[in-house]
Design a protein around this motif. Structure first.
Motif, PDB file in Angstrom:
ATOM      1  N   PRO A 169       0.815  -1.218   0.000  1.00 24.90           N
ATOM      2  CA  PRO A 169       0.000   0.000   0.000  1.00 24.90           C
ATOM      3  C   PRO A 169       0.853   1.273   0.000  1.00 24.90           C
ATOM      4  N   GLU A 170       0.265   2.330  -0.515  1.00 26.57           N
ATOM      5  CA  GLU A 170       0.907   3.639  -0.518  1.00 26.57           C
ATOM      6  C   GLU A 170       0.190   4.564   0.467  1.00 26.57           C
ATOM      7  N   ILE A 171       0.952   5.367   1.164  1.00 28.21           N
ATOM      8  CA  ILE A 171       0.398   6.425   2.006  1.00 28.21           C
ATOM      9  C   ILE A 171       0.694   7.757   1.327  1.00 28.21           C
ATOM     10  N   HIS A 172      -0.345   8.508   1.029  1.00 30.54           N
ATOM     11  CA  HIS A 172      -0.185   9.771   0.303  1.00 30.54           C
ATOM     12  C   HIS A 172      -0.147  10.985   1.218  1.00 30.54           C
ATOM     13  N   GLY A 173      -0.632  10.847   2.441  1.00 35.11           N
ATOM     14  CA  GLY A 173      -0.598  11.976   3.365  1.00 35.11           C
ATOM     15  C   GLY A 173      -1.216  11.586   4.693  1.00 35.11           C
ATOM     16  N   ILE A 174      -0.702  12.188   5.773  1.00 36.20           N
ATOM     17  CA  ILE A 174      -1.282  12.033   7.106  1.00 36.20           C
ATOM     18  C   ILE A 174      -1.370  13.425   7.727  1.00 36.20           C
ATOM     19  N   TRP A 175      -2.542  13.744   8.282  1.00 39.61           N
ATOM     20  CA  TRP A 175      -2.778  15.026   8.935  1.00 39.61           C
ATOM     21  C   TRP A 175      -3.222  14.767  10.367  1.00 39.61           C
ATOM     22  N   TYR A 176      -2.778  15.617  11.270  1.00 43.81           N
ATOM     23  CA  TYR A 176      -3.205  15.577  12.672  1.00 43.81           C
ATOM     24  C   TYR A 176      -3.890  16.895  12.951  1.00 43.81           C
ATOM     25  N   GLU A 177      -5.199  16.831  13.271  1.00 41.38           N
ATOM     26  CA  GLU A 177      -5.960  18.076  13.388  1.00 41.38           C
ATOM     27  C   GLU A 177      -7.202  17.870  14.255  1.00 41.38           C
ATOM     28  N   ASN A 178      -7.370  18.729  15.266  1.00 41.26           N
ATOM     29  CA  ASN A 178      -8.586  18.773  16.076  1.00 41.26           C
ATOM     30  C   ASN A 178      -8.970  17.413  16.651  1.00 41.26           C
ATOM     31  N   GLY A 179      -7.993  16.725  17.213  1.00 43.71           N
ATOM     32  CA  GLY A 179      -8.290  15.434  17.821  1.00 43.71           C
ATOM     33  C   GLY A 179      -8.585  14.328  16.838  1.00 43.71           C
ATOM     34  N   ARG A 180      -8.177  14.510  15.596  1.00 45.15           N
ATOM     35  CA  ARG A 180      -8.403  13.511  14.556  1.00 45.15           C
ATOM     36  C   ARG A 180      -7.112  13.277  13.766  1.00 45.15           C
ATOM     37  N   VAL A 181      -7.023  12.088  13.204  1.00 42.78           N
ATOM     38  CA  VAL A 181      -5.979  11.783  12.230  1.00 42.78           C
ATOM     39  C   VAL A 181      -6.660  11.515  10.897  1.00 42.78           C
ATOM     40  N   ARG A 182      -6.233  12.208   9.876  1.00 38.47           N
ATOM     41  CA  ARG A 182      -6.759  12.002   8.526  1.00 38.47           C
ATOM     42  C   ARG A 182      -5.669  11.380   7.665  1.00 38.47           C
ATOM     43  N   ALA A 236       2.429  15.877  21.389  1.00 36.27           N
ATOM     44  CA  ALA A 236       2.888  17.052  22.137  1.00 36.27           C
ATOM     45  C   ALA A 236       3.830  17.903  21.290  1.00 36.27           C
ATOM     46  N   ASP A 237       4.661  17.261  20.492  1.00 35.20           N
ATOM     47  CA  ASP A 237       5.551  18.006  19.605  1.00 35.20           C
ATOM     48  C   ASP A 237       4.747  18.818  18.600  1.00 35.20           C
ATOM     49  N   LEU A 238       3.688  18.204  18.066  1.00 28.22           N
ATOM     50  CA  LEU A 238       2.869  18.890  17.066  1.00 28.22           C
ATOM     51  C   LEU A 238       2.141  20.071  17.683  1.00 28.22           C
ATOM     52  N   ALA A 239       1.683  19.908  18.921  1.00 28.14           N
ATOM     53  CA  ALA A 239       1.027  21.026  19.610  1.00 28.14           C
ATOM     54  C   ALA A 239       1.999  22.177  19.822  1.00 28.14           C
ATOM     55  N   ASP A 240       3.240  21.850  20.190  1.00 33.07           N
ATOM     56  CA  ASP A 240       4.250  22.888  20.374  1.00 33.07           C
ATOM     57  C   ASP A 240       4.519  23.616  19.065  1.00 33.07           C
ATOM     58  N   GLN A 241       4.600  22.855  17.963  1.00 37.02           N
ATOM     59  CA  GLN A 241       4.839  23.474  16.657  1.00 37.02           C
ATOM     60  C   GLN A 241       3.684  24.387  16.268  1.00 37.02           C
ATOM     61  N   ALA A 242       2.455  23.939  16.522  1.00 40.90           N
ATOM     62  CA  ALA A 242       1.291  24.758  16.183  1.00 40.90           C
ATOM     63  C   ALA A 242       1.269  26.043  17.010  1.00 40.90           C
ATOM     64  N   ASN A 243       1.625  25.938  18.288  1.00 38.20           N
ATOM     65  CA  ASN A 243       1.657  27.143  19.137  1.00 38.20           C
ATOM     66  C   ASN A 243       2.701  28.130  18.653  1.00 38.20           C
ATOM     67  N   LEU A 244       3.864  27.617  18.272  1.00 37.53           N
ATOM     68  CA  LEU A 244       4.912  28.497  17.759  1.00 37.53           C
ATOM     69  C   LEU A 244       4.472  29.172  16.464  1.00 37.53           C
ATOM     70  N   ALA A 245       3.785  28.413  15.603  1.00 39.60           N
ATOM     71  CA  ALA A 245       3.310  28.989  14.347  1.00 39.60           C
ATOM     72  C   ALA A 245       2.267  30.077  14.619  1.00 39.60           C
ATOM     73  N   ASP A 246       1.366  29.823  15.591  1.00 37.86           N
ATOM     74  CA  ASP A 246       0.352  30.819  15.935  1.00 37.86           C
ATOM     75  C   ASP A 246       0.998  32.086  16.498  1.00 37.86           C
ATOM     76  N   GLN A 247       2.019  31.907  17.334  1.00 37.64           N
ATOM     77  CA  GLN A 247       2.712  33.059  17.901  1.00 37.64           C
ATOM     78  C   GLN A 247       3.409  33.871  16.816  1.00 37.64           C
ATOM     79  N   ALA A 248       4.026  33.158  15.862  1.00 37.28           N
ATOM     80  CA  ALA A 248       4.704  33.860  14.770  1.00 37.28           C
ATOM     81  C   ALA A 248       3.705  34.624  13.919  1.00 37.28           C
ATOM     82  N   GLN A 249       2.543  34.025  13.667  1.00 35.48           N
ATOM     83  CA  GLN A 249       1.521  34.693  12.874  1.00 35.48           C
ATOM     84  C   GLN A 249       0.983  35.926  13.601  1.00 35.48           C
ATOM     85  N   ALA A 250       0.805  35.806  14.910  1.00 32.72           N
ATOM     86  CA  ALA A 250       0.282  36.931  15.689  1.00 32.72           C
ATOM     87  C   ALA A 250       1.259  38.085  15.712  1.00 32.72           C
TER      88      ALA A 250
END
Length: 331
Positions: free
Chosen positions: A232-245, A307-321
């Motif tokens: 099988p091939e995996i084309h993408g994985i997303w982690y968002e809002n308590g879900r994995v897509r 937890a790493d992904l949450a830290d990355q998202a927080n840093l991105a939000d801070q940079a955007q702000a």
């Protein structure tokens, strides 16, 4: 948030990281091994002959068989010291320098005065290699054995030869327990092909790199920019809002695994996309994804740490702000 390696520039290259030739106990010369993998659509291989004195400690030179569409990584299967069961260590080292110093390992039995498994693994990593625990189930590794190899980048979670001829081809329990103890490890699927029986083309890695060169591939392996597959091939994985897509080739089951016996899944017919609500799994220290097709073949993501992904998202939000004109973070 799209996860690595799918958010990384470059393209996927298919490769086998564990193979043998007649330089040691394989049936075919190195040129023919390379020819067969190229003919089967592989972009690269590592020919990892046995690094023991019986065959004069070979690091088989496959550089003559590289071309613009196919490359090779130098490597070896290292053997030195005794595991808890008294057997000699088997450690995969991909990306070794051609002049890597031999160990005192005259054959496949431990002898006095040789390096331990942890010592030769550390020396290989310091020399620039990508180091993996080879076929843990087949080797009879204990958890104490596995814990001792602190230089490992990865665990071989599927070994096609060990699966096909001994029904001992998994390393998944070893990997999951090490992850749950806090080790940051990736996972690889390999052939361990010797070409004396149908033992090739059963497990591989898909490495995301900018170019199909030994240097780029090795850097990507060490950075965990790959997934492993039997088909099988995996084309993408997303982690968002308590879900994995997950986007993938046609599948019947998509599973998210977490420590212990925790997992959740989606099933269906010819699934090419699945969204999995994590529930309590969202609090897990690590997660990984398995995709299964209707033939029972699997593809496995590397672990990721929420937890790493949450830290990355927080840093991105801070940079955007702080800079409203900055481009938004990648979806």
């Amino acid at each position: 948030m799209q996860l690595p390696p799918f958010d990384t520039p470059g393209r996927f290259f298919r490769g086998n990281l564990h193979t043998h030739s007649d330089m040691t106990d394989g049936a075919l010369p190195p040129q023919e091994v390379c020819r067969r993998y190229k003919a089967e659509g592989y972009d690269f291989i590592a020919l990892t002959d046995h690094f023991v004195g019986r065959w004069n400690y070979p690091i088989t030179d496959t550089t003559p068989y590289r071309d613009e569409n196919f490359t090779t990584l130098l490597g070896a299967e290292l053997h030195s010291g005794a595991q808890e069961n008294g057997a000699l260590w088997h450690l995969l080292a991909v990306g070794l320098p051609a002049d890597f110093e031999p160990s005192h390992s005259p054959d496949f039995q431990p002898v006095l005065g040789q390096e331990t498994g942890p010592e030769i693994a550390e020396r290989a990593r310091k020399a620039g290699a990508f180091v993996a625990l080879a076929h843990p189930q087949w080797s009879g590794l204990t958890m104490a054995d596995a814990r001792s190899i602190t230089a490992a980048h990865a665990v071989e979670i599927y070994n096609h030869e060990s699966h096909s001829f001994a029904d001992r081809g998994t390393g998944m329990p070893t990997l999951d327990l090490l992850l749950s103890e806090g080790r940051r490890l990736t996972l690889i699927a390999t052939d361990d092909a010797h070409f004396k029986a149908p033992d090739a083309f059963g497990g591989w890695v898909m490495v995301k790199a900018r170019e199909n060169t030994p240097e780029a591939l090795l850097d990507a392996l060490k950075a965990g920019l790959f997934y492993s597959s039997q088909g099988p091939e995996i084309h993408g994985i997303w982690y968002e809002n308590g879900r994995v897509r997950v986007k993938c080739s046609a599948a019947t089951t998509v599973i998210v695994q977490a420590p212990g016996n925790a997992s959740t899944m989606v099933t269906g017919s010819s699934l090419t996309e699945a969204t999995i609500a994590l529930g309590q799994l969202a609090q897990s220290p690590w997660l990984r994804v398995t995709v299964i097709d209707r033939a029972g073949k699997r593809a496995w993501s590397n672990p990721f740490w929420p937890a790493d992904l949450a830290d990355q998202a927080n840093l991105a939000d801070q940079a955007q702000a702080s800079d409203p004109d900055a481009p938004p973070p990648r979806p």
